[in-house]
Design a protein around this motif. Structure first.
Motif, mmCIF file in Angstrom:
data_model
loop_
_atom_site.group_PDB
_atom_site.id
_atom_site.type_symbol
_atom_site.label_atom_id
_atom_site.label_comp_id
_atom_site.label_asym_id
_atom_site.label_seq_id
_atom_site.Cartn_x
_atom_site.Cartn_y
_atom_site.Cartn_z
ATOM 1 N N VAL A 80 0.854 -1.190 0.000
ATOM 2 C CA VAL A 80 0.000 0.000 0.000
ATOM 3 C C VAL A 80 0.892 1.244 0.000
ATOM 4 C CG1 VAL A 80 -1.772 1.288 1.244
ATOM 5 C CG2 VAL A 80 -1.833 -1.218 1.222
ATOM 6 N N PRO A 81 0.745 2.144 -0.975
ATOM 7 C CA PRO A 81 1.644 3.301 -1.081
ATOM 8 C C PRO A 81 1.181 4.490 -0.242
ATOM 9 C CG PRO A 81 0.155 3.275 -2.941
ATOM 10 C CD PRO A 81 -0.174 2.052 -2.120
ATOM 11 N N TRP A 82 2.113 5.362 0.057
ATOM 12 C CA TRP A 82 1.809 6.552 0.858
ATOM 13 C C TRP A 82 0.823 7.484 0.159
ATOM 14 C CZ3 TRP A 82 3.199 11.073 -1.598
ATOM 15 C CH2 TRP A 82 4.189 10.993 -2.577
ATOM 16 N N TRP A 83 0.740 7.429 -1.153
ATOM 17 C CA TRP A 83 -0.153 8.315 -1.924
ATOM 18 C C TRP A 83 -1.512 7.654 -2.204
ATOM 19 C CZ3 TRP A 83 -1.375 5.501 -6.122
ATOM 20 C CH2 TRP A 83 -0.442 4.552 -6.578
ATOM 21 N N TYR A 84 -1.847 6.594 -1.495
ATOM 22 C CA TYR A 84 -3.013 5.762 -1.808
ATOM 23 C C TYR A 84 -4.298 6.566 -2.013
ATOM 24 C CZ TYR A 84 -6.296 1.885 -1.657
ATOM 25 O OH TYR A 84 -7.280 0.981 -1.972
ATOM 26 N N PHE A 85 -4.547 7.566 -1.177
ATOM 27 C CA PHE A 85 -5.812 8.293 -1.251
ATOM 28 C C PHE A 85 -5.789 9.484 -2.216
ATOM 29 C CE2 PHE A 85 -6.204 6.372 3.071
ATOM 30 C CZ PHE A 85 -7.296 5.569 2.787
ATOM 31 N N TYR A 86 -4.637 9.732 -2.852
ATOM 32 C CA TYR A 86 -4.553 10.862 -3.771
ATOM 33 C C TYR A 86 -5.444 10.625 -4.998
ATOM 34 C CZ TYR A 86 -2.576 14.373 -6.910
ATOM 35 O OH TYR A 86 -2.413 15.434 -7.781
ATOM 36 N N LYS A 87 -6.320 11.554 -5.247
ATOM 37 C CA LYS A 87 -7.261 11.496 -6.376
ATOM 38 C C LYS A 87 -8.142 10.253 -6.335
ATOM 39 C CE LYS A 87 -5.193 14.675 -9.613
ATOM 40 N NZ LYS A 87 -4.878 14.975 -11.019
ATOM 41 N N LEU A 88 -8.384 9.739 -5.140
ATOM 42 C CA LEU A 88 -9.274 8.603 -4.983
ATOM 43 C C LEU A 88 -10.652 9.115 -4.573
ATOM 44 C CD1 LEU A 88 -9.509 5.473 -4.891
ATOM 45 C CD2 LEU A 88 -8.995 5.626 -2.454
ATOM 46 N N PRO A 131 -2.251 7.677 -10.385
ATOM 47 C CA PRO A 131 -3.214 7.584 -9.288
ATOM 48 C C PRO A 131 -4.639 7.913 -9.722
ATOM 49 C CG PRO A 131 -1.209 8.628 -8.500
ATOM 50 C CD PRO A 131 -1.066 8.486 -9.989
ATOM 51 N N SER A 132 -4.781 8.805 -10.693
ATOM 52 C CA SER A 132 -6.107 9.197 -11.182
ATOM 53 C C SER A 132 -6.720 8.169 -12.120
ATOM 54 C CB SER A 132 -6.010 10.529 -11.937
ATOM 55 O OG SER A 132 -5.226 10.361 -13.117
ATOM 56 N N GLY A 133 -5.901 7.239 -12.618
ATOM 57 C CA GLY A 133 -6.371 6.239 -13.560
ATOM 58 C C GLY A 133 -6.295 6.665 -15.013
ATOM 59 N N GLU A 134 -5.920 7.911 -15.267
ATOM 60 C CA GLU A 134 -5.877 8.387 -16.655
ATOM 61 C C GLU A 134 -4.641 7.857 -17.386
ATOM 62 O OE1 GLU A 134 -4.970 12.632 -17.235
ATOM 63 O OE2 GLU A 134 -4.460 12.695 -15.105
ATOM 64 N N LYS A 135 -4.765 7.753 -18.690
ATOM 65 C CA LYS A 135 -3.620 7.356 -19.528
ATOM 66 C C LYS A 135 -2.931 8.644 -19.980
ATOM 67 C CE LYS A 135 -4.584 2.872 -19.490
ATOM 68 N NZ LYS A 135 -5.053 2.085 -20.613
ATOM 69 N N SER A 136 -2.160 9.224 -19.099
ATOM 70 C CA SER A 136 -1.530 10.507 -19.355
ATOM 71 C C SER A 136 -0.385 10.377 -20.346
ATOM 72 C CB SER A 136 -0.994 11.098 -18.050
ATOM 73 O OG SER A 136 0.075 10.296 -17.566
ATOM 74 N N GLU A 137 0.034 11.515 -20.853
ATOM 75 C CA GLU A 137 1.168 11.536 -21.782
ATOM 76 C C GLU A 137 2.435 11.047 -21.102
ATOM 77 O OE1 GLU A 137 3.688 14.865 -24.364
ATOM 78 O OE2 GLU A 137 1.589 15.262 -23.841
ATOM 79 N N ILE A 142 7.941 14.944 -1.695
ATOM 80 C CA ILE A 142 7.894 14.372 -3.044
ATOM 81 C C ILE A 142 6.679 14.917 -3.779
ATOM 82 C CG2 ILE A 142 7.666 12.251 -4.400
ATOM 83 C CD1 ILE A 142 9.165 10.819 -2.097
ATOM 84 N N GLY A 143 5.525 14.871 -3.108
ATOM 85 C CA GLY A 143 4.298 15.414 -3.690
ATOM 86 C C GLY A 143 3.530 14.372 -4.476
ATOM 87 N N PRO A 144 2.285 14.076 -4.080
ATOM 88 C CA PRO A 144 1.515 13.040 -4.779
ATOM 89 C C PRO A 144 1.228 13.384 -6.237
ATOM 90 C CG PRO A 144 0.100 14.303 -3.305
ATOM 91 C CD PRO A 144 1.508 14.722 -3.003
ATOM 92 N N GLU A 145 1.230 14.669 -6.575
ATOM 93 C CA GLU A 145 0.967 15.064 -7.959
ATOM 94 C C GLU A 145 2.081 14.622 -8.905
ATOM 95 O OE1 GLU A 145 3.470 18.171 -6.083
ATOM 96 O OE2 GLU A 145 1.637 17.120 -5.455
#
Length: 201
Positions: free
Chosen positions: A107-115, A172-178, A137-140
């Protein structure tokens, strides 16, 4: 595709990734220390493959985290408990568009980011107690990863692959980003199986 990649933790998984990415044309810098750093600076990094053949990446850079410059992608291939102590130093590896690829299973530290939940964008205290990683580091910046291979650092600057070549990536958002698509393409070109997941958690 030639990407500018820093690998923090030039151990088993970091060394494996770095050798193959460097040999495929990416610009790779290993962030290391001690005898491992000296060996990579002197001789590059060697990968012993499953069949015993060796791949040698001589065209890699290696430095301490204090000497590092910004990169487009930063791979964190340290063990989970080793990341927080260097989280503040990760900033020197980042420019405003740098993506940080977290390669710690669990389980990662950024788990709840954009969830989409009541806990959205909340630091996960059980794995990041003082929110050190979240703040520095910043979850973004994060691209999540699942690490399937097994490898070991058998000598300074020498990694032995035991098995596997699959690394699943995902925003984290699930998007297929560039940025995640470009990284997956570069890893595929280096010989890895690298699917991009819409649900990396």
């Amino acid at each position: 595709m030639s990407l500018n990649i820093a690998i923090v933790g030039a151990g088993a998984i970091g060394g494996y990734l770095g050798v193959k990415l460097a040999l495929s044309g990416c610009k790779v810098t290993f962030i290391a220390r001690g005898e491992n750093l000296k060996a990579i600076q002197a001789r590059g990094m060697t990968l012993i493959q499953e069949d015993g053949t060796e791949l040698h990446a001589a065209n890699v850079q290696a430095c301490s985290i204090e000497e590092a410059a910004p990169h487009d992608y930063v791979f964190l291939t340290l063990k989970s408990h080793q990341v927080a102590p260097v989280a503040q130093d990760i900033a020197r590896l980042c420019h405003e568009r740098t993506a940080v690829v977290t390669m710690q299973n669990g389980v990662p530290w950024w788990y709840f980011y954009k969830l989409g939940s009541a806990h959205a964008n909340r630091p996960l205290e059980s794995v990041d107690p003082q929110a050190t990683q979240w703040q520095h580091i910043g979850p973004e910046r994060v691209i999540g990863a699942v690490v399937y291979p097994a490898a070991e650092l058998v000598a300074p600057g020498v990694v032995k692959l035991i098995e596997g070549n699959r690394f699943t990536l995902g925003e984290p958002s699930g998007e297929k980003s560039e940025r995640v698509t470009a990284l997956a393409q570069a890893m595929i070109a280096a010989g890895f199986k690298t699917p991009v997941s819409s649900d990396i958690r």
